[in-house]
Design an enzyme around this catalytic site. Structure first.
Site, PDB file in Angstrom:
ATOM      1  N   HIS A 194       0.803  -1.229   0.000  1.00  0.00           N
ATOM      2  CA  HIS A 194       0.000   0.000   0.000  1.00  0.00           C
ATOM      3  C   HIS A 194       0.832   1.274   0.000  1.00  0.00           C
ATOM      4  O   HIS A 194       0.383   2.322  -0.466  1.00  0.00           O
ATOM      5  CB  HIS A 194      -0.938  -0.006   1.215  1.00  0.00           C
ATOM      6  CG  HIS A 194      -2.178   0.795   1.013  1.00  0.00           C
ATOM      7  ND1 HIS A 194      -2.283   1.798   0.079  1.00  0.00           N
ATOM      8  CD2 HIS A 194      -3.396   0.743   1.628  1.00  0.00           C
ATOM      9  CE1 HIS A 194      -3.491   2.331   0.133  1.00  0.00           C
ATOM     10  NE2 HIS A 194      -4.177   1.696   1.061  1.00  0.00           N
TER      11      HIS A 194
ATOM     12  N   LYS B  33     -27.100  -0.266  -7.771  1.00  0.00           N
ATOM     13  CA  LYS B  33     -27.114   1.195  -7.889  1.00  0.00           C
ATOM     14  C   LYS B  33     -28.313   1.715  -8.680  1.00  0.00           C
ATOM     15  O   LYS B  33     -28.711   2.874  -8.494  1.00  0.00           O
ATOM     16  CB  LYS B  33     -25.814   1.692  -8.496  1.00  0.00           C
ATOM     17  CG  LYS B  33     -25.554   1.265  -9.927  1.00  0.00           C
ATOM     18  CD  LYS B  33     -24.247   1.863 -10.438  1.00  0.00           C
ATOM     19  CE  LYS B  33     -24.014   1.470 -11.897  1.00  0.00           C
ATOM     20  NZ  LYS B  33     -22.796   2.077 -12.460  1.00  0.00           N
TER      21      LYS B  33
ATOM     22  N   LYS C 165     -30.299   5.086  -7.528  1.00  0.00           N
ATOM     23  CA  LYS C 165     -30.437   6.270  -8.388  1.00  0.00           C
ATOM     24  C   LYS C 165     -31.903   6.570  -8.691  1.00  0.00           C
ATOM     25  O   LYS C 165     -32.281   7.727  -8.844  1.00  0.00           O
ATOM     26  CB  LYS C 165     -29.633   6.068  -9.677  1.00  0.00           C
ATOM     27  CG  LYS C 165     -28.127   6.074  -9.463  1.00  0.00           C
ATOM     28  CD  LYS C 165     -27.347   6.122 -10.759  1.00  0.00           C
ATOM     29  CE  LYS C 165     -27.432   4.841 -11.522  1.00  0.00           C
ATOM     30  NZ  LYS C 165     -26.535   4.818 -12.710  1.00  0.00           N
TER      31      LYS C 165
ATOM     32  N   HIS D 230     -27.274   9.118  -4.226  1.00  0.00           N
ATOM     33  CA  HIS D 230     -26.020   8.677  -4.831  1.00  0.00           C
ATOM     34  C   HIS D 230     -25.640   7.307  -4.262  1.00  0.00           C
ATOM     35  O   HIS D 230     -25.666   7.116  -3.035  1.00  0.00           O
ATOM     36  CB  HIS D 230     -24.910   9.687  -4.545  1.00  0.00           C
ATOM     37  CG  HIS D 230     -23.665   9.440  -5.332  1.00  0.00           C
ATOM     38  ND1 HIS D 230     -22.786   8.420  -5.023  1.00  0.00           N
ATOM     39  CD2 HIS D 230     -23.153  10.063  -6.429  1.00  0.00           C
ATOM     40  CE1 HIS D 230     -21.791   8.420  -5.892  1.00  0.00           C
ATOM     41  NE2 HIS D 230     -21.984   9.404  -6.763  1.00  0.00           N
ATOM     42  N   PRO D 231     -25.308   6.337  -5.124  1.00  0.00           N
ATOM     43  CA  PRO D 231     -25.027   4.980  -4.640  1.00  0.00           C
ATOM     44  C   PRO D 231     -23.973   4.909  -3.542  1.00  0.00           C
ATOM     45  O   PRO D 231     -24.128   4.151  -2.573  1.00  0.00           O
ATOM     46  CB  PRO D 231     -24.562   4.249  -5.907  1.00  0.00           C
ATOM     47  CG  PRO D 231     -25.264   4.966  -7.021  1.00  0.00           C
ATOM     48  CD  PRO D 231     -25.299   6.410  -6.603  1.00  0.00           C
ATOM     49  N   ASP D 232     -22.898   5.683  -3.669  1.00  0.00           N
ATOM     50  CA  ASP D 232     -21.860   5.609  -2.640  1.00  0.00           C
ATOM     51  C   ASP D 232     -22.364   6.142  -1.309  1.00  0.00           C
ATOM     52  O   ASP D 232     -22.107   5.552  -0.250  1.00  0.00           O
ATOM     53  CB  ASP D 232     -20.607   6.374  -3.075  1.00  0.00           C
ATOM     54  CG  ASP D 232     -19.495   6.237  -2.053  1.00  0.00           C
ATOM     55  OD1 ASP D 232     -19.170   5.091  -1.691  1.00  0.00           O
ATOM     56  OD2 ASP D 232     -18.962   7.263  -1.604  1.00  0.00           O
TER      57      ASP D 232
ATOM     58  N   TYR E  35     -13.795   6.290   8.145  1.00  0.00           N
ATOM     59  CA  TYR E  35     -12.906   6.795   7.091  1.00  0.00           C
ATOM     60  C   TYR E  35     -13.414   6.289   5.755  1.00  0.00           C
ATOM     61  O   TYR E  35     -13.619   5.085   5.578  1.00  0.00           O
ATOM     62  CB  TYR E  35     -11.481   6.285   7.337  1.00  0.00           C
ATOM     63  CG  TYR E  35     -10.544   6.374   6.145  1.00  0.00           C
ATOM     64  CD1 TYR E  35      -9.671   7.449   6.014  1.00  0.00           C
ATOM     65  CD2 TYR E  35     -10.520   5.391   5.157  1.00  0.00           C
ATOM     66  CE1 TYR E  35      -8.799   7.533   4.926  1.00  0.00           C
ATOM     67  CE2 TYR E  35      -9.656   5.467   4.070  1.00  0.00           C
ATOM     68  CZ  TYR E  35      -8.813   6.540   3.956  1.00  0.00           C
ATOM     69  OH  TYR E  35      -7.964   6.630   2.888  1.00  0.00           O
TER      70      TYR E  35
ATOM     71  N   THR F  76     -12.180   6.694   1.654  1.00  0.00           N
ATOM     72  CA  THR F  76     -11.128   7.220   0.795  1.00  0.00           C
ATOM     73  C   THR F  76     -11.681   8.260  -0.168  1.00  0.00           C
ATOM     74  O   THR F  76     -12.646   7.996  -0.885  1.00  0.00           O
ATOM     75  CB  THR F  76     -10.488   6.084  -0.028  1.00  0.00           C
ATOM     76  OG1 THR F  76     -10.061   5.054   0.853  1.00  0.00           O
ATOM     77  CG2 THR F  76      -9.315   6.601  -0.834  1.00  0.00           C
TER      78      THR F  76
ATOM     79  N   THR G  11      -4.546  10.410  -1.440  1.00  0.00           N
ATOM     80  CA  THR G  11      -5.892  10.330  -0.866  1.00  0.00           C
ATOM     81  C   THR G  11      -6.086  11.368   0.224  1.00  0.00           C
ATOM     82  O   THR G  11      -5.131  11.931   0.757  1.00  0.00           O
ATOM     83  CB  THR G  11      -6.147   8.940  -0.254  1.00  0.00           C
ATOM     84  OG1 THR G  11      -5.189   8.709   0.794  1.00  0.00           O
ATOM     85  CG2 THR G  11      -6.051   7.847  -1.309  1.00  0.00           C
TER      86      THR G  11
END
Length: 621
Positions: free
Chosen positions: A333, A411, A415, A420-422, A444, A446, A457
């Site tokens: 990472h 999603k 919609k 919003h899907p996220d 958290y 990202t 990020t």
């Protein structure tokens, strides 16, 4: 959607892969007052009125006193450097950590190759990795020749840095006694020569194979298969313990111990020094693993641990082939972020889908014998290998992973209800944690910052006061559905506001991290703000209970271990009619359960759908 439109630059294009990198705008440095205001707001879900009032005083003291001094240091740094946090982030967030890279600093991804026609069956144990190696070398050559399409919108108003691609291949995280160092040996053709070989590990043994033929083109899948078959026969026919096997397990030690052992290894002989360099400069790793994952969760877990004796964990990227034909991959990472991992895995998947499974009746055109790298060992190193083999066995199930596909909807439904899907999934994760544990989780998510110079990020703090209000209402038997739905949409809307602000450089955590670094580097006592209980309780200092990320809109889903001992990792991709999700938790935690989190998440997603449908039906009446 095909490779042509996503990955390849058109013939005659004047663009090149890295052509926009130096022109990316400076990483913004927020005003101190603005960050502290956002920080105080983010604390509201986690403190009592009395605690918040006390923290408010601490923040004000910081703002008027040492905070202003530290901000001046940051402003001077930002005036000289286009990315004021880049070096600090690499050094202090990653390279000073002394823990073993597995499980703490490795990104893992199951490869669902059967979705593109490459069946997960034992006869593909070597055929699948041979196919993947070929497509990886094609991608590597796209980078070498700078013909990989830069990531940009059609009008070029949004262009993302490709800089992290330089650390995908030919890169290693070299251990140090106090601090590691990322060393990239990748070069474009314009910049100079670059190693093109691949390292294959099997049964704790190390083999070197070429990635290109005599004319400089990637070897075919049939060529790779021929070499892998020779490695398999050699390792499996020599059943007695091979005295030089087992060195890779040393890379899975704590970083300081591995730094000492690595130094001893390369000082033991000139041959060792050469071979270690060949491993670290190689394009990538392939790990052949005798485990046989039985389901998605098993595959995800074994891709992280599996045969730790055969993982040279310092390497930036590796592919894992399991004996029953399943596949996975991993990335270190510190070298790059998940968006790079998703990009290469999608490329490999699309390549197999577009080109088809190789014709294995076609013989290899290049009959090449793999070279085994036999490292010289002394008693000290042999004792260390024995010690680490015991440690590695203990690491096998240190992280418990649950992976599956939520099939009720995706999603498209979200919609349809103008969410919003996220933001929908983030709010669902917060509700899931609350149902399991009865508290609000500092979370958290990202936020990608690659639109800035060497950007990586930022943290989006998803647990807002709006999400708290919704969760409390959702769990109340006395609140009307219409009010619950309204609060749900308000929480999701706030989540998108927070994400958009973070992407603009108006986050909280990287700025507070930078202020801490400015104090540390300049010998200034660490301010009281960082010792305030609400700082860590809200996630500060790497204490986010939920560590989450959306990985896009394909079936490719990966994960990392949780950020803290009693936390969860939550990672997901959203398709039109389903959601792929991976949840991780530490085995030794007496608080968390990845399997229960997965089950509760399914329940929550069903409840949210039912809520929206009931509300919609009522509105129509």
């Amino acid at each position: 959607m095909n490779r042509e439109s996503i990955y390849y630059l058109p013939e005659g294009s004047t663009e090149s892969t890295f052509c926009y990198d130096e022109d990316r705008p400076r990483l913004p440095l927020p005003k101190l007052d603005h960050t502290l205001k956002r920080y105080l707001e983010s604390l509201k879900p986690f403190g009592t009125a009395e605690e918040l009032e006390n923290t408010k005083k601490i923040i004000e003291t910081f703002r008027k006193g040492v905070g202003a001094k530290l901000q001046t240091i940051l402003e001077e740094k930002a005036a000289k450097e286009k990315n004021w946090v880049d070096k600090w982030w690499e050094d202090y967030a990653y390279c000073t950590l002394r823990m073993a890279l597995i499980p703490y600093c490795v990104m893992v991804q199951p490869l669902l190759l059967d979705a593109v026609g490459l069946a997960a069956v034992p006869e593909n144990f070597l055929k699948s990795p041979a196919t993947c190696l070929h497509h990886n070398m094609v991608f590597w050559k796209l980078l070498r020749t700078e013909r990989l399409r830069p990531i940009a919108s059609a009008d070029k108003k949004n262009v993302f840095s490709a800089d992290l691609y330089r650390r995908l291949y030919n890169t290693a995280r070299t251990p140090g006694l106090e601090m590691d160092k990322v060393e990239s040996h990748f070069r474009t053709e314009r910049e100079g020569p670059c190693a093109s070989h691949i390292i294959v590990l099997y049964g704790g043994r190390i083999f070197k194979i070429p990635g290109l033929n005599a004319t400089g083109d990637p070897l075919s899948p049939q060529d790779f298969l021929f070499m892998l078959q020779q490695i398999q026969v050699k390792v499996e026919s020599e059943t007695m313990t091979v005295p030089h096997a087992g060195v890779p397990v040393l890379t899975n030690d704590d970083r300081t111990s591995w730094a000492r052992n690595r130094q001893h290894l390369i000082e033991l002989s000139a041959r060792n020094a050469t071979m270690v360099r060949e491993i670290e400069e190689a394009v990538a790793l392939l790990i052949l693993d005798t485990h046989c994952p039985q389901n998605f969760s098993d595959l995800a877990q074994l891709a992280l641990t599996g045969d730790i004796h055969s993982k040279w964990t310092d390497k930036s990227c590796g592919t894992i082939a399991f004996k029953n034909g399943q596949m996975g991959c991993y990335g270190e990472h510190c070298c790059y972020d998940g968006s790079i991992s998703m990009s290469i895995s999608l490329y490999v998947m699309m390549s197999i889908a577009e080109e088809g499974v190789p014709d294995w009746d076609v013989p290899a055109a290049n009959l090449i014998r793999p070279e085994e790298l036999v490292l010289d060992l002394d008693d000290t190193l042999r004792e260390e290998i024995v010690r680490m083999e015991s440690v590695a066995d203990e690491m096998q199930n240190c992280v418990v992973v649950s992976m599956d596909q939520f099939q009720d909807y995706g999603k498209a439904f979200m919609k349809q209800h103008k969410i919003h899907p996220d933001a929908y999934v983030q709010t669902a994760l917060l509700l899931t944690y609350y149902r399991l544990h009865g508290t609000f989780a500092p979370t958290y998510e990202t936020a990608m910052m690659r639109q800035y110079y060497k950007g990586r990020t930022e943290t989006c703090r998803s647990c807002s006061i709006e999400s708290v209000r919704f969760i409390e209402a959702m769990e109340s038997a006395t609140v009307a559905d219409a009010d619950k739905a309204k609060l749900f949409k308000a929480a999701a809307h706030r989540q998108m506001e927070l994400m958009n602000e973070a992407r603009k450089g108006n986050g909280i955590d990287r700025h507070l991290f930078g202020l801490w670094c400015a104090a540390y580097d300049n010998g200034i006592p660490i301010p009281e703000l960082y010792d305030d209980p609400l700082y860590s309780r809200s996630g500060g200092g790497g204490n986010f209970i939920l560590s989450t990320s959306t990985l896009g809109y394909t079936i490719n889903c990966g994960y990392v271990a949780p950020m803290c001992a009693d936390g969860y990792g939550c990672f997901y991709t959203m398709l039109e009619d389903c959601i792929w999700a991976i949840f991780s938790a530490y085995r030794d935690s007496t608080v968390t359960s990845g399997h229960k989190f997965q089950q509760t998440f399914h329940q929550v997603m069903g409840d949210l759908r039912a809520l929206l449908e009931r509300t919609e039906m009522t509105n129509k009446l």
